[in-house]
Design a protein around this motif. Structure first.
Motif, PDB file in Angstrom:
ATOM      1  N   ALA A   5      26.130  -1.985 122.980  1.00 45.36           N
ATOM      2  CA  ALA A   5      26.195  -1.462 121.617  1.00 45.36           C
ATOM      3  C   ALA A   5      26.748  -0.041 121.616  1.00 45.36           C
ATOM      4  CB  ALA A   5      24.806  -1.476 120.986  1.00 45.36           C
TER       5      ALA A   5
ATOM      6  N   VAL B  54      24.129   2.813 117.573  1.00 45.56           N
ATOM      7  CA  VAL B  54      23.226   1.652 117.501  1.00 45.56           C
ATOM      8  C   VAL B  54      22.138   1.772 118.563  1.00 45.56           C
ATOM      9  CG1 VAL B  54      23.088  -0.862 117.764  1.00 45.56           C
ATOM     10  CG2 VAL B  54      24.987   0.169 116.494  1.00 45.56           C
ATOM     11  N   ARG B  55      22.527   2.162 119.783  1.00 46.87           N
ATOM     12  CA  ARG B  55      21.534   2.343 120.849  1.00 46.87           C
ATOM     13  C   ARG B  55      20.525   3.407 120.441  1.00 46.87           C
ATOM     14  NH1 ARG B  55      26.182   3.074 124.050  1.00 46.87           N
ATOM     15  NH2 ARG B  55      25.432   5.134 124.640  1.00 46.87           N
TER      16      ARG B  55
ATOM     17  N   CYS C 205      17.317  -0.815 125.881  1.00 47.11           N
ATOM     18  CA  CYS C 205      18.071  -1.329 124.736  1.00 47.11           C
ATOM     19  C   CYS C 205      19.327  -2.044 125.229  1.00 47.11           C
ATOM     20  CB  CYS C 205      18.444  -0.195 123.790  1.00 47.11           C
ATOM     21  SG  CYS C 205      19.584   1.011 124.510  1.00 47.11           S
ATOM     22  N   ARG C 206      20.047  -2.660 124.292  1.00 48.12           N
ATOM     23  CA  ARG C 206      21.325  -3.301 124.618  1.00 48.12           C
ATOM     24  C   ARG C 206      22.320  -2.225 125.038  1.00 48.12           C
ATOM     25  NH1 ARG C 206      23.328  -5.882 119.543  1.00 48.12           N
ATOM     26  NH2 ARG C 206      25.209  -5.682 120.766  1.00 48.12           N
TER      27      ARG C 206
ATOM     28  N   ARG D 126      13.729   3.690 116.800  1.00 46.94           N
ATOM     29  CA  ARG D 126      12.848   2.765 116.080  1.00 46.94           C
ATOM     30  C   ARG D 126      11.810   2.135 117.002  1.00 46.94           C
ATOM     31  NH1 ARG D 126      13.435  -2.376 115.782  1.00 46.94           N
ATOM     32  NH2 ARG D 126      15.649  -2.441 116.164  1.00 46.94           N
ATOM     33  N   GLN D 127      12.244   1.667 118.175  1.00 49.26           N
ATOM     34  CA  GLN D 127      11.341   0.929 119.060  1.00 49.26           C
ATOM     35  C   GLN D 127      10.517   1.814 119.984  1.00 49.26           C
ATOM     36  OE1 GLN D 127      13.431  -2.056 121.284  1.00 49.26           O
ATOM     37  NE2 GLN D 127      13.916  -3.249 119.469  1.00 49.26           N
TER      38      GLN D 127
ATOM     39  N   HIS E 157      13.570  -4.243 126.925  1.00 49.64           N
ATOM     40  CA  HIS E 157      13.630  -5.491 126.183  1.00 49.64           C
ATOM     41  C   HIS E 157      12.218  -5.818 125.742  1.00 49.64           C
ATOM     42  CE1 HIS E 157      15.672  -9.348 125.369  1.00 49.64           C
ATOM     43  NE2 HIS E 157      14.445  -9.787 125.448  1.00 49.64           N
TER      44      HIS E 157
ATOM     45  N   GLU F  44      18.150   2.116 117.754  1.00 53.10           N
ATOM     46  CA  GLU F  44      17.214   1.139 118.320  1.00 53.10           C
ATOM     47  C   GLU F  44      16.126   1.830 119.140  1.00 53.10           C
ATOM     48  OE1 GLU F  44      17.300  -2.631 121.424  1.00 53.10           O
ATOM     49  OE2 GLU F  44      19.144  -2.071 120.401  1.00 53.10           O
ATOM     50  N   LEU F  45      16.512   2.797 119.956  1.00 47.83           N
ATOM     51  CA  LEU F  45      15.540   3.521 120.771  1.00 47.83           C
ATOM     52  C   LEU F  45      14.594   4.353 119.907  1.00 47.83           C
ATOM     53  CD1 LEU F  45      17.860   4.595 123.693  1.00 47.83           C
ATOM     54  CD2 LEU F  45      15.932   2.997 123.834  1.00 47.83           C
TER      55      LEU F  45
END
Length: 120
Positions: A75, A79-80, A71-72, A86-87, A1, A83-84
């Protein structure tokens, strides 16, 4: 997070100073070394403004890796994964992601994904 981010639809938690916890940040080198899993066996709990604890979410066998979520978890895998990437600049290959990928491809025996995840 990520620091500064709050979960959608959740009220921001306040500290005794009236500032939200999301407005605070810190450098936690030991915690930064803990790997990610979409089936984490531990979580980070703030104790005070200057200390955190890693708390087991289940029994962890000796020699097994302690893993947190980055990550969330509610999802879908796509999506996970995005997100991983990208972040955190990596593609997750945990047991959950692998089982979900096999299910998406129609590989394996029906119900096998549930059995694979139950073993985590």
């Amino acid at each position: 997070h990520a620091a500064g981010a709050s979960a959608p639809g959740r009220p921001r938690a306040s500290t005794s100073t009236g500032r939200s916890r999301e407005d605070e940040s810190g450098i936690w080198p030991a915690i930064a070394l803990i790997n990610h899993s979409c089936v984490p066996n531990a979580t980070v709990v703030p104790l005070t403004r200057s200390s955190l604890a890693i708390v087991a979410a289940c029994g962890i066998d000796r020699g097994r890796e302690v893993a947190l979520r980055y990550c969330r978890l509610d999802a879908p895998r796509s999506v996970r994964r995005a997100e991983l990437l990208r972040q955190k600049d990596f593609e997750c290959s945990c047991a959950r992601c692998w089982a979900e990928l096999q299910a998406e491809r129609g590989e394996g025996v029906p119900g096998q994904m549930g059995m694979a995840l139950a073993g985590l």
